[in-house]
Motif scaffolding. Sequence first.
Motif, short mmCIF file in Angstrom:
data_model
loop_
_atom_site.label_atom_id
_atom_site.label_comp_id
_atom_site.label_asym_id
_atom_site.label_seq_id
_atom_site.Cartn_x
_atom_site.Cartn_y
_atom_site.Cartn_z
N ILE A 16 73.53 4.95 -93.97
CA ILE A 16 74.75 4.16 -94.62
C ILE A 16 75.77 3.75 -93.56
O ILE A 16 75.99 4.04 -92.51
CB ILE A 16 75.64 5.51 -95.45
N THR A 17 76.27 2.35 -94.26
CA THR A 17 77.19 1.88 -93.42
C THR A 17 78.43 1.71 -94.45
O THR A 17 78.11 1.16 -95.50
CB THR A 17 76.56 0.27 -93.01
N VAL A 18 79.41 2.03 -93.96
CA VAL A 18 80.76 1.82 -94.55
C VAL A 18 81.72 0.83 -93.84
O VAL A 18 81.61 0.85 -92.70
CB VAL A 18 81.42 3.13 -94.70
N PHE A 19 82.04 -0.37 -94.58
CA PHE A 19 82.99 -1.46 -94.22
C PHE A 19 84.38 -0.91 -94.24
O PHE A 19 84.90 -0.33 -95.40
CB PHE A 19 82.60 -2.46 -94.90
N PHE A 20 84.99 -1.09 -93.17
CA PHE A 20 86.52 -0.68 -93.18
C PHE A 20 87.32 -1.85 -93.21
O PHE A 20 87.08 -2.78 -92.24
CB PHE A 20 87.03 0.21 -92.10
N LEU A 21 88.40 -2.04 -93.94
CA LEU A 21 89.40 -3.21 -93.86
C LEU A 21 90.86 -2.35 -93.61
O LEU A 21 91.21 -1.64 -94.60
CB LEU A 21 89.54 -4.04 -95.06
N SER A 27 98.35 3.23 -87.03
CA SER A 27 98.10 4.04 -87.99
C SER A 27 96.79 3.65 -88.69
O SER A 27 96.00 4.25 -89.10
CB SER A 27 99.05 4.42 -89.19
N GLY A 28 96.78 2.24 -88.72
CA GLY A 28 95.55 1.64 -89.16
C GLY A 28 94.27 2.05 -88.58
O GLY A 28 93.23 2.27 -89.25
N HIS A 29 94.25 2.24 -87.47
CA HIS A 29 93.03 2.61 -86.44
C HIS A 29 93.09 4.12 -86.38
O HIS A 29 91.88 4.51 -86.58
CB HIS A 29 93.22 1.99 -85.02
N VAL A 30 94.07 4.94 -86.55
CA VAL A 30 93.77 6.38 -86.88
C VAL A 30 93.37 6.77 -88.07
O VAL A 30 92.38 7.56 -88.23
CB VAL A 30 95.25 7.12 -86.42
N ILE A 31 93.51 5.97 -89.17
CA ILE A 31 93.18 6.19 -90.51
C ILE A 31 91.66 6.09 -90.56
O ILE A 31 90.82 6.89 -91.01
CB ILE A 31 93.78 5.35 -91.52
N GLU A 32 91.24 4.73 -89.94
CA GLU A 32 89.84 4.51 -89.92
C GLU A 32 88.82 5.76 -89.10
O GLU A 32 87.96 6.38 -89.65
CB GLU A 32 89.63 3.23 -89.11
N GLN A 33 89.59 6.01 -87.96
CA GLN A 33 88.80 7.19 -87.26
C GLN A 33 88.87 8.52 -88.22
O GLN A 33 87.77 9.28 -88.13
CB GLN A 33 89.42 7.43 -85.79
N ASP A 34 89.85 8.82 -88.33
CA ASP A 34 89.94 10.13 -89.39
C ASP A 34 89.24 9.94 -90.43
O ASP A 34 88.70 11.15 -90.92
CB ASP A 34 91.67 10.34 -89.68
N MET A 35 89.19 8.98 -91.24
CA MET A 35 88.44 9.01 -92.33
C MET A 35 86.87 9.17 -92.04
O MET A 35 86.18 9.95 -92.84
CB MET A 35 88.69 7.42 -93.25
N HIS A 36 86.51 8.37 -90.88
CA HIS A 36 85.03 8.65 -90.63
C HIS A 36 84.60 9.99 -90.28
O HIS A 36 83.91 10.56 -90.84
CB HIS A 36 84.72 7.66 -89.36
N ARG A 37 85.48 10.62 -89.26
CA ARG A 37 85.31 12.00 -89.05
C ARG A 37 85.29 12.85 -90.20
O ARG A 37 84.67 13.55 -90.31
CB ARG A 37 86.50 12.38 -88.01
N ARG A 38 86.39 12.92 -91.17
CA ARG A 38 86.52 13.82 -92.33
C ARG A 38 85.22 13.72 -93.11
O ARG A 38 84.88 14.72 -93.65
CB ARG A 38 87.77 13.55 -93.00
N VAL A 39 84.89 12.37 -93.34
CA VAL A 39 83.87 12.36 -94.45
C VAL A 39 82.43 12.60 -93.75
O VAL A 39 81.57 13.36 -94.57
CB VAL A 39 83.72 10.79 -95.00
N ILE A 45 76.73 14.09 -93.03
CA ILE A 45 75.75 13.10 -93.21
C ILE A 45 76.68 11.98 -92.15
O ILE A 45 77.84 11.87 -92.08
CB ILE A 45 75.72 12.24 -94.38
N THR A 46 75.72 11.47 -91.18
CA THR A 46 75.89 10.65 -89.97
C THR A 46 75.99 9.28 -90.68
O THR A 46 74.89 9.12 -91.36
CB THR A 46 75.33 10.72 -88.93
N PHE A 47 77.11 8.50 -90.40
CA PHE A 47 76.98 7.14 -90.97
C PHE A 47 77.91 6.31 -90.33
O PHE A 47 78.47 6.60 -89.33
CB PHE A 47 77.55 6.91 -92.54
N ASP A 48 77.31 4.98 -90.38
CA ASP A 48 78.27 4.00 -89.46
C ASP A 48 79.24 3.54 -90.29
O ASP A 48 79.36 3.27 -91.49
CB ASP A 48 77.38 2.72 -89.23
N MET A 49 80.43 3.17 -89.54
CA MET A 49 81.78 2.70 -89.99
C MET A 49 82.24 1.43 -89.24
O MET A 49 81.97 1.45 -87.95
CB MET A 49 82.75 3.62 -90.07
#
Length: 126
Positions: A16-21, A27-39, A45-49
């Motif tokens: 799985i690869t998730v695209f982040f915009l 906060s934008g960078h923390v949201i990206e990291q936090d969302m990846h970690r929490r999901v 499941i390990t996935f690429d963001m």
Amino acid sequence: MESDVGSVFENIGKPITVFFLGDHDPSGHVIEQDMHRRVQAASGITFDMVRLAIHAADIVEFSLPPQTIKKSDSRAASFEKRFGPAAATVELDALPAAELRNRIENRSSRFDRSGSVEKTDHGTGG
């Protein structure tokens, strides 16, 4: 939210690869990291963001209206450490919509829909 996404991911059974915009700000960078970690934690499941926007280079390339880092933001120190104390911040909506569509289309076209595996162009990574 993360448990809903995690449930979907559990049933995919392919890489799985998730695209982040997101905004180029603390906060934008923390949201990206936090969302990846929490999901990943919720699904197991390990996935690429992959961040498609906004990158620091976009500010200059597209003459985006820079803003300064809000010193009151508790995440400012880590953002400054990563991008420099004079780093500009920019909201996602500053990037032209056509550019966003182009990035999504270009990146998603690299994937084989039948197997969700990124295609490469003669081993160059795409």
